[in-house]
Design an enzyme around this catalytic site. Structure first.
Site, short mmCIF file in Angstrom:
data_model
loop_
_atom_site.label_atom_id
_atom_site.label_comp_id
_atom_site.label_asym_id
_atom_site.label_seq_id
_atom_site.Cartn_x
_atom_site.Cartn_y
_atom_site.Cartn_z
N THR A 80 0.82 -1.21 0.00
CA THR A 80 0.00 0.00 0.00
C THR A 80 0.86 1.27 0.00
OG1 THR A 80 -1.84 -1.10 1.08
CG2 THR A 80 -1.72 1.27 1.36
N HIS A 252 -3.04 -2.50 -5.11
CA HIS A 252 -2.21 -3.65 -5.46
C HIS A 252 -3.10 -4.88 -5.62
CE1 HIS A 252 -2.78 -4.71 -1.27
NE2 HIS A 252 -2.13 -3.63 -0.86
C1 GP9 Z 1 -2.66 -0.31 6.46
C2 GP9 Z 1 -3.17 -0.47 5.08
C3 GP9 Z 1 -2.81 -1.81 4.50
O1 GP9 Z 1 -2.59 0.97 6.96
O2 GP9 Z 1 -2.88 0.59 4.27
O3 GP9 Z 1 -1.54 -1.90 3.97
P1 GP9 Z 1 -1.07 -3.21 3.13
O4 GP9 Z 1 -0.97 -4.34 4.15
O5 GP9 Z 1 -2.14 -3.50 2.10
O6 GP9 Z 1 0.23 -2.82 2.54
#
Ligand code: GP9
Length: 405
Positions: A80, A252
């Site tokens: 993310t 993603h």
């Molecule tokens: C957590 C969220 C998820 O703050 O943005 O992140 P990810 O695990 O999908 O990288």
């Protein structure tokens, strides 16, 4: 070295910053609302399961928007946070780890900084711990006026990791300023792996979906779709919809394609190997403009790297003095899409990396037909991707943007 820095500076002056005359300034002075959707992939769009649409609201919204079905996430290990980096700074994620964690003290060019220089208020919103992915620190480098995180939301309902998306969307609209143009960057959360959903939100009939992970994913995506509907209605009610460029994209992949299970067949149907590779990294990009300008389906290839210049150009900002590696999506032709996971495409050919990472062991496909072609046909896009990774890495490792200024 100084020589290398000059070389990189030169690359930016010759390769980036070009604006598309048809779209430059088309939304000048409007607000910019960018919504990064957790794990939303493109294969759910316009897709039915047992006669039910998975994303009925988005399916309607894309008719009034610029929709890019051939758009790819380019995130790597930083997931993310990588998508966030790609979109907001137009640089590539690192091959290992997350730039948010490893290089948050760097100087970056970003959407927020450009718009703030123009008098916008810039805020980031995510209803999870502010320290996650080191966002507190990175967002202060990106100079957001404020980062609204977990403590700033009072959810009526909690799902999975935190506030439900519906609560998150509603409450974020309340935080948007009424008196000043603004940029709101929002990151949704409900559709986070492994997609647990409370019973009352499992409204689709998925009796024939055997794979539990996929089943939960589809319920979750449907819920997010309905929350987006609430969000847009709220924006309309506040008079913000017609004064804003509103962007949705997936951050993603969702990791629901498990080989040999019916989740794979659901996702892939009778698709061939090449289509499968593509689909694995495709995320939707939806750009809604006031008065439904530019509405239509854009089949050209593009990726998250290209969003910052595209959006800033629409708002009437030149970017040729910025260190953005991406190019305006509305310029003619396809954009080069380099995925840090080893695939590269220019919309004509697709390079798929082999497990060992050796170029000649990879596979080259013709994009149009999915036919395997001579690996040499992919060597120039492969080289171009490698060159771009080196430039991006050198910028991040050497904090070069600070040195250039
Ligand atoms: C957590 C969220 C998820 O703050 O943005 O992140 P990810 O695990 O999908 O990288």
């Amino acid at each position: 070295s100084k020589e290398r820095a000059n070389e990189i500076d030169e690359w930016f002056s010759t390769n980036t910053g070009k604006t598309s005359p048809e779209t430059f300034g088309i939304a000048e002075g409007k607000n910019l609302i960018v919504v990064q959707l957790e794990a939303i992939q493109d294969f759910v769009i316009n897709r039915e399961v047992e006669g039910q649409e998975i994303t009925p609201y988005l399916n309607e919204l894309i008719k009034d928007s610029a929709y890019f079905p051939n758009f790819y996430h380019q995130a790597a290990q930083g997931r993310t946070s990588d998508a966030d980096l790609l979109v907001n700074t137009s640089l590539y994620p690192l091959a290992t780890g997350s730039a948010f964690i490893r290089y948050s003290a760097n100087e970056y060019d970003s959407i927020s900084k450009v718009l703030k220089d123009d008098g916008y208020q810039a805020t980031a919103h995510h209803a999870f711990k502010g320290s996650f992915w080191n966002r507190n620190s990175m967002y202060s480098s990106l100079e957001y006026d404020q980062f609204y995180s977990k403590e700033d939301y009072q959810p009526e309902e909690t799902i999975g990791w935190g506030a439900s998306d519906e609560d998150f969307f509603r409450q974020t609209v309340d935080m948007m300023p009424a008196d000043k143009p603004f940029y709101s960057f929002m990151i949704s959360l409900t559709s986070h792996h492994p997609y647990p959903m409370p019973k009352k939100h499992k409204v689709l009939n998925l009796d024939n979906v055997e794979n539990e992970l996929l089943e939960n994913y589809l319920h979750s995506v449907h819920y997010v779709d309905q929350s987006i509907k609430v969000f847009v209605e709220e924006l309309k009610q506040k008079g913000l919809w017609e004064n804003s460029v509103v962007v949705f994209y997936g951050d993603h992949d969702a990791k629901v394609m498990e080989q040999g299970t019916n989740s794979e067949t659901f996702v892939t149907g009778d698709k061939n190997e090449f289509e499968l590779y593509k689909e694995y990294d495709q995320v939707p990009l939806v750009i809604h403009l006031p008065e439904d300008q530019l509405a239509g389906t854009y089949e050209k290839t593009g990726g998250q790297l290209h969003l910052a210049p595209t959006l800033l150009h629409m708002l009437g900002h030149e970017t040729n003095d910025k260190y953005f590696m991406g190019k305006d999506l509305f310029l003619e032709g396809n954009r080069l899409v380099a995925l840090r996971t080893g695939s590269v495409t220019n919309g004509k050919v697709w390079y798929q990396q082999a497990k060992d990472g050796i170029f000649s062991n990879g596979t080259c496909y013709e994009f149009e037909t999915g036919k395997k072609i001579d690996i040499k046909e992919c060597s120039s896009i492969y080289e171009e991707a490698q060159q771009q990774y080196r430039i991006s890495d050198d910028i991040i490792f050497g904090n070069l943007i600070k040195k250039f200024k």
